[in-house]
Design an enzyme around this catalytic site. Structure first.
Site, PDB file in Angstrom:
ATOM      1  NE  ARG A 150      -3.710  -0.142   2.300  1.00 31.62           N
ATOM      2  CZ  ARG A 150      -4.598   0.246   3.529  1.00 31.62           C
ATOM      3  NH1 ARG A 150      -4.491  -0.649   4.188  1.00 31.62           N
ATOM      4  NH2 ARG A 150      -5.255   1.058   3.543  1.00 31.62           N
ATOM      5  CG  ASN A 207      -9.199   8.191   3.125  1.00 29.78           C
ATOM      6  OD1 ASN A 207     -10.011   7.356   3.482  1.00 29.78           O
ATOM      7  ND2 ASN A 207      -9.766   9.211   2.156  1.00 29.78           N
ATOM      8  CB  ILE A 208      -3.725   5.324   6.335  1.00 31.75           C
ATOM      9  CG1 ILE A 208      -4.064   4.052   5.330  1.00 31.75           C
ATOM     10  CG2 ILE A 208      -4.879   4.936   7.694  1.00 31.75           C
ATOM     11  CD1 ILE A 208      -3.523   2.817   6.045  1.00 31.75           C
ATOM     12  CG  HIS A 213      -9.151   4.749  10.907  1.00 33.91           C
ATOM     13  ND1 HIS A 213     -10.233   4.515  10.051  1.00 33.91           N
ATOM     14  CD2 HIS A 213      -9.882   4.949  12.115  1.00 33.91           C
ATOM     15  CE1 HIS A 213     -11.206   4.378  10.727  1.00 33.91           C
ATOM     16  NE2 HIS A 213     -11.130   4.666  11.791  1.00 33.91           N
TER      17      HIS A 213
END
Ligand code: BV8
Ligand code: ZN
Length: 261
Positions: A61, A97-98, A124
């Site tokens: 990711r 969202n990260i 988060h």
């Protein structure tokens, strides 16, 4: 559009705002991320059981978000934060969202302005930060420690399995993200902001993950005007005053623009 008379605005974003930046959403991948079931990778138990699998998942990711860019929706929110700040109005952006795209949009739009009245709360956590599992120190870290073929050297030294070690305690580093079963960050600040805002807008979230999903109901109960920008209605639709169906990249720049009454 949101009339400038509203002094206190809160926005909550989810994966849908980053879809047009090429980052697949949780739902579009029908609940799988990079072919992994969430419970196999995004829980403390998963990290305990198989830290290599979890670091492989987050390394993938990290590579994905490094290629992505903030889109028109991220940039419109960042510009709107500057607009509110210049008018002394309070603008709080809470994100699930990260992927770092809100931070990058803000840096792009406001490299030289101090945002006095606006806040970005990443409830988060952030993919671009690693955390010491012993003392919880945080380190900016965008390294991928694994690729398809195996361990890859990143910013921090690794153990024999290729797992990164913290420079402070020489213990395992973990991604600084909030996993299922963990308490989201800055919840007190979030609850204060949401229960005292005049306008609350959900953007690009399916409303499935709590406590983030419950914030629009909290805002509504507290008397705020609520809106939702999404490609589909959300389970909390009864708490939505104004619903704008469509793509965030098209709708958000129209909604978040300066507007006399
Ligand atoms: C906790 C980081 C206790 C990791 C993530 C009730 C109350 C409290 C907790 C629970 C509860 N019920 C269940 C729970 C437990 C659990 C939970 O919610 N489970 C779910 C599955 C039922 N919650 C937790 O464990 C949370 N912690 O509860 O602690 C507590 C609580 C409060 C106070 C004290 C203690 C922690 C959850 C955090 C998990 N970590 N992320 C990582 O990313 O790897 S969650 C992750 O998935 C995201 O962060 C996000 O939150 C979620 C995905 O949701 P969305 O962002 O909405 O994305 P999704 O793909 O689902 O939807 C996208 C939407 O966009 C879609 O509707 C689509 O139509 C739309 N869209 C697509 N393209 C576009 C678009 N819209 C506009 N334009 C487009 N172009
Ligand atoms: Zn440490």
């Amino acid at each position: 559009m949101i009339p400038d008379r509203f002094q206190n605005i809160v926005v909550m974003t989810g994966a849908g705002i980053s879809a047009e930046s090429g980052i697949s959403t949780f739902r579009d991948a029908d609940g799988l991320w990079e072919k992994h079931r969430v419970e196999d990778v995004a829980t403390p138990e998963a990290f305990e059981r198989d830290p290599v699998l979890v670091w492989r998942f987050y390394s993938l990711r990290r590579v994905g978000v490094a290629k992505a860019k903030p889109n028109a929706a991220h940039l419109a929110l960042a510009r709107y934060a500057v607009h509110c700040s210049k008018q002394g109005r309070s603008f709080t952006l809470i994100s699930q969202n990260i992927d770092g795209l809100h931070e990058r949009a803000q840096a792009e739009v406001t490299s030289d302005q101090k945002l006095l009245h606006s806040r970005l709360i990443l409830m988060h956590g952030s993919l671009g930060v690693s955390r010491c599992t012993q003392c919880e120190d945080l380190f900016a870290d965008t390294s991928a420690y694994f690729d398809e073929s195996g361990p890859v050297q990143g910013q921090f030294s690794c153990d024999s399995r290729g797992l990164p070690l913290s420079p402070c305690c020489n213990q395992l580093l973990r991604p600084h993200v909030i996993w299922f079963g963990e308490v989201p960050l800055q919840m007190d600040e979030i609850q204060d902001a949401v229960s005292s805002c005049e306008v609350f807008v959900n953007i690009g979230t399916s409303g499935n993950v709590y406590p983030a999903a419950g914030l629009i109901q909290l805002a509504k109960q507290a008397g705020a005007r609520t809106a939702c920008v999404n490609k589909e209605p959300i389970p909390q639709q009864l708490s939505v005053d104004d619903y704008f169906e469509g793509k965030a990249g098209e709708l958000v720049p129209k909604l978040f623009t300066a507007c006399r009454d």
